[in-house]
Write a protein that holds these residues in place. Structure first.
Motif, short mmCIF file in Angstrom:
data_model
loop_
_atom_site.label_atom_id
_atom_site.label_comp_id
_atom_site.label_asym_id
_atom_site.label_seq_id
_atom_site.Cartn_x
_atom_site.Cartn_y
_atom_site.Cartn_z
N ALA A 69 -19.85 15.97 -37.39
CA ALA A 69 -20.50 17.16 -36.84
C ALA A 69 -20.64 17.06 -35.33
N VAL A 70 -21.02 15.89 -34.86
CA VAL A 70 -21.15 15.67 -33.42
C VAL A 70 -19.78 15.73 -32.74
N VAL A 72 -17.10 17.38 -33.41
CA VAL A 72 -16.58 18.73 -33.19
C VAL A 72 -17.07 19.27 -31.86
N GLY A 73 -18.36 19.06 -31.56
CA GLY A 73 -18.89 19.48 -30.28
C GLY A 73 -18.29 18.71 -29.13
N ASN A 80 -24.06 18.53 -28.88
CA ASN A 80 -24.91 19.10 -29.92
C ASN A 80 -25.98 18.09 -30.35
N VAL A 83 -28.03 18.31 -34.18
CA VAL A 83 -27.52 17.97 -35.52
C VAL A 83 -28.65 17.57 -36.45
N TYR A 208 -10.95 17.58 -40.82
CA TYR A 208 -11.25 17.48 -39.38
C TYR A 208 -10.01 17.06 -38.61
N ALA A 245 -17.23 26.67 -32.24
CA ALA A 245 -17.37 25.22 -32.33
C ALA A 245 -18.80 24.83 -32.69
N MET A 246 -19.78 25.51 -32.14
CA MET A 246 -21.17 25.21 -32.47
C MET A 246 -21.47 25.53 -33.92
N SER A 249 -19.80 22.89 -36.09
CA SER A 249 -20.57 21.66 -35.97
C SER A 249 -21.83 21.72 -36.82
N ALA A 253 -23.06 19.63 -40.08
CA ALA A 253 -24.38 18.99 -40.06
C ALA A 253 -25.17 19.34 -41.32
N ASN A 289 -14.36 9.78 -31.63
CA ASN A 289 -14.15 11.11 -32.22
C ASN A 289 -12.93 11.19 -33.12
#
Length: 367
Positions: A69-70, A72-73, A80, A83, A208, A245-246, A249, A253, A289
């Motif tokens: 999740a992180v 992606v940001g 982000n 999360v 992902y 994107a948010m 993410s 999360a 990442n």
């Protein structure tokens, strides 16, 4: 894409260097305070018992999804921090829905997963919308949203939660037995089991990688993260990409708590694990990442946490030593990435210079 041993070596250099630096610094700290260095590392590096190994894997699953999740940001150069709040409010919403058992067995699980993704995505979308329309930093907005989500969940537990007899804590209604997942017997001789939704973590990792590296959306995400100006010139609608994107993410999360919820807890209560989102930041950084790197980083982080339980008993050292190790790893990995990045740039510049020189020489000889 051709396999490059040099690129692979540079990719692995930063996290390996960070771990080595953490080992040296932690050893120096132990020597300075007079603690037994050899015994501490023997305790931390000893083979865990089967039950502990399962706990390491289960925590690693949770940290893995948090790091995705992180990540992606990070691909969009978005930080982000929210999360943790997104995961908390999404898990609570999914627990409320799953507790009613409106759908039978597996369908109830699928419904809860969809609710968790929807709520997590919407909650993160607030920060994305504020950034796109008002220019509010996602760092500030997500920190505030973390606090708000904590208050909303506490209020929700007081309003709709149940209090067990003889207890002061509240929790949501327990999910039906048909929706409880027994787990996977992957570790021999272990009394407990690995979360069944390990499968979900693997699927998320594959998706992902595929979306980021093999789709137009992933290209736009990476292009926007590298240079907004260049992305706009190539036709990318940056505000829409930031918001998307948010939301993505946040949707990831929302799934952080699902393996533990269906595999062990079966209800959301005040004792639900917090701080997972912040751990995800460290794991994503350490794993660069990349889904495979994140997997190793998540297991390393979880292993350090679980191995610390024996420090006080065997070595008479505070388990808080692990916090020093983790903190040094994070500091070292940031520095190591910058060092490796500069080395890679210099190597690429030299290679381009050699190719240009070779081209000039060839043209001169032809003439």
């Amino acid at each position: 894409m051709n396999f490059s041993p040099r690129r692979l070596a540079l990719t692995l250099a930063a996290p390996v260097l960070a771990v080595l630096v953490a080992f040296v610094v932690t050893s120096l700290v132990l020597i300075a305070v007079g603690d037994p260095v050899a015994l501490v590392w023997e305790t931390l590096l000893s083979q865990p018992r089967p039950r502990t190994m399962v706990n390491i894997i289960n925590s690693g699953i949770t940290y893995y999804i948090a790091a995705l999740a992180v990540a992606v940001g990070f691909k969009m150069k978005l930080f982000n921090i929210g999360v943790d709040g997104q995961y908390r409010i999404a898990t609570f919403a999914a627990a409320l829905v799953a507790g009613h058992g409106w759908l039978p067995g597996p369908l109830n699980i699928v419904l809860a997963l969809l609710v968790a993704m929807l709520v997590g995505g919407l909650w993160a979308g607030i920060a994305g919308w504020l950034k796109v329309t008002r220019g509010v930093s996602e760092v500030i907005s997500t920190i505030m949203l973390n606090a708000i989500s904590g208050g909303l969940v506490a209020w929700g537990l007081r309003s709709w939660g149940q209090r067990a007899e003889g207890s002061n804590t509240r929790s949501t209604q327990e999910i039906p037995a048909s929706s409880q997942l027994e787990g996977l017997p992957l570790v021999p001789d272990a009394a407990n089991r690995v979360y069944t939704l390990l499968v979900l973590a693997v699927v998320l990792g594959v998706l992902y990688w595929f979306i980021v590296n093999r789709t137009r959306f992933g290209f736009d995400v990476r292009a926007t993260g590298e240079s907004e100006t260049a992305a706009v010139a190539s036709g990318v609608k940056v505000p829409r990409m930031v918001l998307t994107a948010m939301v993505v993410s946040g949707a990831l999360a929302g799934l952080i708590g699902m393996p533990g919820f269906f595999g062990a807890d079966h209800a959301y209560g005040m004792n639900f694990q917090s701080g997972v989102g912040f751990i995800g930041i460290g794991v994503a950084l350490l794993g660069r990442n990349h889904p495979v790197g994140i997997a190793f980083a998540a297991l390393l982080w979880s292993w350090l946490e679980k191995a610390s339980d024996g420090l006080q008993l065997r070595a008479d050292v505070s388990p808080a030593l692990v916090f020093i190790i983790q903190g040094v790893i994070l500091l070292a990995v940031v520095i190591a990435y910058e060092v490796v990045h500069r080395i890679e740039q210099r190597m690429e510049q030299r290679q381009v210079a050699r190719q240009l020189d070779a081209g000039v020489t060839t043209e001169g000889a032809s003439a």
